[in-house]
Design a protein around this motif. Structure first.
Motif, PDB file in Angstrom:
ATOM      1  N   ARG A 110       8.783  13.420  -4.137  1.00 32.97           N
ATOM      2  CA  ARG A 110       7.912  12.622  -3.242  1.00 32.97           C
ATOM      3  C   ARG A 110       6.696  13.357  -2.745  1.00 32.97           C
ATOM      4  N   HIS A 111       6.909  14.710  -2.446  1.00 30.29           N
ATOM      5  CA  HIS A 111       5.926  15.595  -1.943  1.00 30.29           C
ATOM      6  C   HIS A 111       4.760  15.798  -3.051  1.00 30.29           C
ATOM      7  N   ASN A 112       5.171  15.918  -4.339  1.00 29.23           N
ATOM      8  CA  ASN A 112       4.185  16.130  -5.335  1.00 29.23           C
ATOM      9  C   ASN A 112       3.448  14.758  -5.611  1.00 29.23           C
ATOM     10  N   ARG A 131       0.758  -1.353  -0.107  1.00 25.53           N
ATOM     11  CA  ARG A 131      -0.175   0.050  -0.025  1.00 25.53           C
ATOM     12  C   ARG A 131       0.972   1.354  -0.094  1.00 25.53           C
ATOM     13  N   ASP A 132       2.030   1.041   0.417  1.00 26.80           N
ATOM     14  CA  ASP A 132       2.892   2.210   0.475  1.00 26.80           C
ATOM     15  C   ASP A 132       3.711   2.657  -0.742  1.00 26.80           C
ATOM     16  N   THR A 133       3.570   1.819  -1.954  1.00 26.47           N
ATOM     17  CA  THR A 133       4.579   2.026  -3.032  1.00 26.47           C
ATOM     18  C   THR A 133       4.101   3.126  -3.966  1.00 26.47           C
ATOM     19  N   GLY A 134       3.177   3.836  -3.541  1.00 24.18           N
ATOM     20  CA  GLY A 134       2.808   5.021  -4.225  1.00 24.18           C
ATOM     21  C   GLY A 134       1.564   4.813  -5.493  1.00 24.18           C
ATOM     22  N   TRP A 135       1.145   3.411  -5.437  1.00 25.90           N
ATOM     23  CA  TRP A 135       0.027   3.196  -6.396  1.00 25.90           C
ATOM     24  C   TRP A 135      -1.244   3.363  -5.706  1.00 25.90           C
ATOM     25  N   ILE A 136      -2.231   3.707  -6.558  1.00 22.58           N
ATOM     26  CA  ILE A 136      -3.541   3.945  -6.168  1.00 22.58           C
ATOM     27  C   ILE A 136      -3.956   2.519  -6.016  1.00 22.58           C
ATOM     28  N   GLN A 137      -4.875   2.365  -4.920  1.00 22.22           N
ATOM     29  CA  GLN A 137      -5.651   1.059  -4.713  1.00 22.22           C
ATOM     30  C   GLN A 137      -6.858   0.987  -4.855  1.00 22.22           C
ATOM     31  N   ILE A 138      -7.624   0.204  -5.591  1.00 31.09           N
ATOM     32  CA  ILE A 138      -9.265   0.125  -5.539  1.00 31.09           C
ATOM     33  C   ILE A 138      -9.794  -1.168  -5.421  1.00 31.09           C
ATOM     34  N   ASP A 196      17.770  23.783 -13.641  1.00 33.84           N
ATOM     35  CA  ASP A 196      17.653  22.989 -14.930  1.00 33.84           C
ATOM     36  C   ASP A 196      18.488  23.654 -15.987  1.00 33.84           C
ATOM     37  N   ILE A 197      18.349  23.290 -17.157  1.00 34.27           N
ATOM     38  CA  ILE A 197      19.122  23.972 -18.260  1.00 34.27           C
ATOM     39  C   ILE A 197      18.950  25.189 -18.698  1.00 34.27           C
ATOM     40  N   HIS A 198      17.578  25.676 -18.175  1.00 37.31           N
ATOM     41  CA  HIS A 198      17.035  26.930 -18.344  1.00 37.31           C
ATOM     42  C   HIS A 198      17.115  27.872 -16.926  1.00 37.31           C
ATOM     43  N   GLY A 199      17.873  27.247 -16.136  1.00 40.51           N
ATOM     44  CA  GLY A 199      18.312  28.115 -15.018  1.00 40.51           C
ATOM     45  C   GLY A 199      16.948  28.190 -14.021  1.00 40.51           C
ATOM     46  N   GLU A 200      15.970  27.599 -14.236  1.00 34.75           N
ATOM     47  CA  GLU A 200      14.818  27.330 -13.380  1.00 34.75           C
ATOM     48  C   GLU A 200      14.972  26.380 -12.227  1.00 34.75           C
ATOM     49  N   PHE A 201      14.549  26.363 -11.016  1.00 32.89           N
ATOM     50  CA  PHE A 201      14.747  25.538 -10.113  1.00 32.89           C
ATOM     51  C   PHE A 201      13.863  24.063 -10.485  1.00 32.89           C
ATOM     52  N   ALA A 202      14.731  23.283 -10.245  1.00 32.38           N
ATOM     53  CA  ALA A 202      14.262  21.549 -10.823  1.00 32.38           C
ATOM     54  C   ALA A 202      13.978  20.966  -9.383  1.00 32.38           C
ATOM     55  N   PRO A 203      12.899  20.474  -9.271  1.00 29.59           N
ATOM     56  CA  PRO A 203      12.716  19.616  -7.879  1.00 29.59           C
ATOM     57  C   PRO A 203      13.915  18.636  -7.628  1.00 29.59           C
ATOM     58  N   GLY A 204      14.200  18.327  -6.253  1.00 26.33           N
ATOM     59  CA  GLY A 204      14.881  17.080  -5.965  1.00 26.33           C
ATOM     60  C   GLY A 204      13.953  16.164  -5.647  1.00 26.33           C
ATOM     61  N   TYR A 205      14.837  15.029  -5.069  1.00 27.01           N
ATOM     62  CA  TYR A 205      14.016  13.988  -4.575  1.00 27.01           C
ATOM     63  C   TYR A 205      12.864  14.200  -3.782  1.00 27.01           C
ATOM     64  N   MET A 206      13.161  14.861  -2.716  1.00 26.26           N
ATOM     65  CA  MET A 206      12.062  15.176  -1.741  1.00 26.26           C
ATOM     66  C   MET A 206      11.040  16.163  -2.303  1.00 26.26           C
ATOM     67  N   GLU A 207      10.971  16.894  -3.065  1.00 27.92           N
ATOM     68  CA  GLU A 207      10.021  17.665  -3.857  1.00 27.92           C
ATOM     69  C   GLU A 207       9.175  16.648  -4.632  1.00 27.92           C
ATOM     70  N   MET A 218      -1.620  12.409  -5.135  1.00 33.53           N
ATOM     71  CA  MET A 218      -2.149  11.113  -4.899  1.00 33.53           C
ATOM     72  C   MET A 218      -3.646  11.668  -4.009  1.00 33.53           C
ATOM     73  N   LYS A 219      -3.628  12.518  -3.139  1.00 33.45           N
ATOM     74  CA  LYS A 219      -4.736  12.980  -2.158  1.00 33.45           C
ATOM     75  C   LYS A 219      -5.772  13.654  -3.154  1.00 33.45           C
ATOM     76  N   GLN A 220      -5.236  14.676  -4.256  1.00 32.11           N
ATOM     77  CA  GLN A 220      -6.143  14.833  -5.245  1.00 32.11           C
ATOM     78  C   GLN A 220      -6.878  14.197  -5.999  1.00 32.11           C
ATOM     79  N   ALA A 221      -6.440  12.900  -6.240  1.00 25.70           N
ATOM     80  CA  ALA A 221      -7.067  11.685  -6.953  1.00 25.70           C
ATOM     81  C   ALA A 221      -8.198  11.353  -6.395  1.00 25.70           C
ATOM     82  N   ILE A 222      -8.626  11.548  -5.008  1.00 24.10           N
ATOM     83  CA  ILE A 222      -9.731  11.095  -4.722  1.00 24.10           C
ATOM     84  C   ILE A 222     -11.258  12.095  -5.103  1.00 24.10           C
ATOM     85  N   ASP A 223     -10.984  13.379  -5.096  1.00 25.42           N
ATOM     86  CA  ASP A 223     -11.862  14.303  -6.093  1.00 25.42           C
ATOM     87  C   ASP A 223     -11.892  13.955  -7.382  1.00 25.42           C
TER      88      ASP A 223
END
Length: 397
Positions: free
Chosen positions: A228-230, A126-133, A215-226, A235-240
């Motif tokens: 995972r946060h995304n 259940r904690d692999t990041g997949w939606i389960q139905i 990134d190559i355009h000089g804009e902030f690119a998310p790291g691993y933690m960002e 995932m929570k938004q997937a309910i609606d």
């Protein structure tokens, strides 16, 4: 068109109607008839898809990962230890945000080897990041497969459609097969927004540092933690989103209305039973019998388990006199996982009912309607008195 077929054929029919393009799967009981039916469809020419025979479940998901990255709609299926053999790739699929649907035909996990039904295989992932139905009958299996593709492709999160081995996979019941034109109107062709191809060479899933970087355009690119946060937030938004998708499915196909959970005699219920999968159907009859005996009892047949619908469940259950959770899996040394999640969801509520937990059916251990009746009645008579959670049904039988 109504047909009388097995749950595995219902799942295969949903895959065909979804116009899946690549299938990769390794046979394992009780999933095998599902993949056999898909291979029959492809071999007969009635299903225009590529069926890739692989040497293991790990390879099956690896094939789907590669195909999905090139904008192909993919499918796989497995059970029990086959699902665990995919474990590394489960995390990879979700982390790479690849849309995909997999049927998990629920079966006990070895050792010792046991081919009968419980939910320990999918619950443990259940904690692999997949939606389960979880589906509770053949109609839900077919419809959920189709809706799962729409959901997965909108949120870029893979979806497991779970249903009980043998109780559903090998039993026969009537269900309606929607028209292909209607399914096409509901489910548009799949287009992956980061498609890999000869005309679009790119690096996918490169090494990510602990922190973000330009990134190559000089804009902030998310790291691993960002990243995972995304995944967590989307995932929570997937309910609606799933609720909206279910409504659109109902408008086109004519069925739906309970994307998170189906309520049965809940409106005035003082006590509510909660269950996943096919055993919810059995509890429906028990609830009617308890009503005949003067007890105000209802049933909440939970379908969406990940993301966990905490707000929905708190709104439905906070003011009850008691909640009884029946489960075919547990977190060893703690309790049933649905029970633990539900207790956490109810904790912030001003009015919190006692939550009782029963474990049953592990490794296919039989259970009867009388078991549910006695357990629910015992909780009602017990009231708020302490209870040795979880209780076990069928030990020594």
């Amino acid at each position: 068109m109504f047909v009388f077929e097995s749950g595995n054929v219902a799942a295969a029919t949903g895959v065909r109607l979804a116009r899946v393009q690549v299938i990769a799967a390794y046979p394992i009981t009780p999933q095998t008839p599902l993949t056999e039916k898909l291979s029959e469809y492809v071999d007969s020419g009635s299903f225009d898809a590529e069926y890739v025979a692989v040497e293991s479940e790990h390879s099956a998901l690896a094939v789907c990962i590669g195909a999905s990255s090139t904008s192909a709609r993919t499918f796989t299926a497995t059970s029990a230890n086959g699902l665990l053999y995919m474990a590394e790739q489960l995390h990879w699929t979700a982390g790479a945000r690849l849309p995909m649907v997999m049927c998990v035909v629920n079966r006990a996990v070895g050792a010792p080897f046991n081919i009968w039904n419980d939910h320990q295989d999918s619950i443990s992932q259940r904690d692999t990041g997949w939606i389960q139905i979880y589906a509770k009958d053949h109609q839900e299996i077919l419809d959920t497969v189709i809706k799962a593709y729409r959901l997965s492709e909108e949120v870029c999160i893979p979806v497991m459609v779970c249903y009980d081995g043998y109780y559903l996979s090998h039993t026969y019941m009537p269900y309606d097969v929607p028209d292909q034109v209607a399914v096409d109107a509901f489910l548009p062709p799949y287009e992956y927004r980061h498609t890999l191809g000869p005309n679009n060479p790119t690096s996918l899933n490169t090494v990510t540092l602990p922190g973000g970087r330009p990134d190559i355009h000089g804009e902030f690119a998310p790291g691993y933690m960002e990243l995972r946060h995304n995944l967590h937030m989307e995932m929570k938004q997937a309910i609606d989103i799933y609720t909206r998708i279910d409504g659109e499915f109902a408008e086109i196909i004519g069925r739906g209305g309970n994307p998170i959970a189906e309520k049965h005699l809940c409106d005035d219920a003082e006590y509510v039973a909660v269950a996943l999968g096919s055993m919810a159907n059995q509890i429906k009859d028990v609830v009617v019998r308890l009503r005949d005996d003067g007890l105000k009892v209802g049933l909440l047949a939970l379908s969406l388990y990940r993301p966990f619908p905490s707000e929905f469940l708190a709104a439905e259950l906070a003011d009850r006199k008691g909640v009884i959770v029946f489960e075919k899996a547990l977190s060893f040394g703690h309790s049933g996982t649905v029970c633990a999640d539900l207790q956490a969801a109810l904790y912030p509520c001003a009015s919190r009912p006692p939550v009782w937990n029963y474990i049953l059916g592990l490794g296919g251990r039989s259970y009867q309607s009388a078991d549910f009746y006695d357990a629910i009645r015992d909780c009602v008579e017990r009231g708020s008195a302490k209870f040795d959670n979880p209780g076990w049904i069928g030990l020594g039988r």
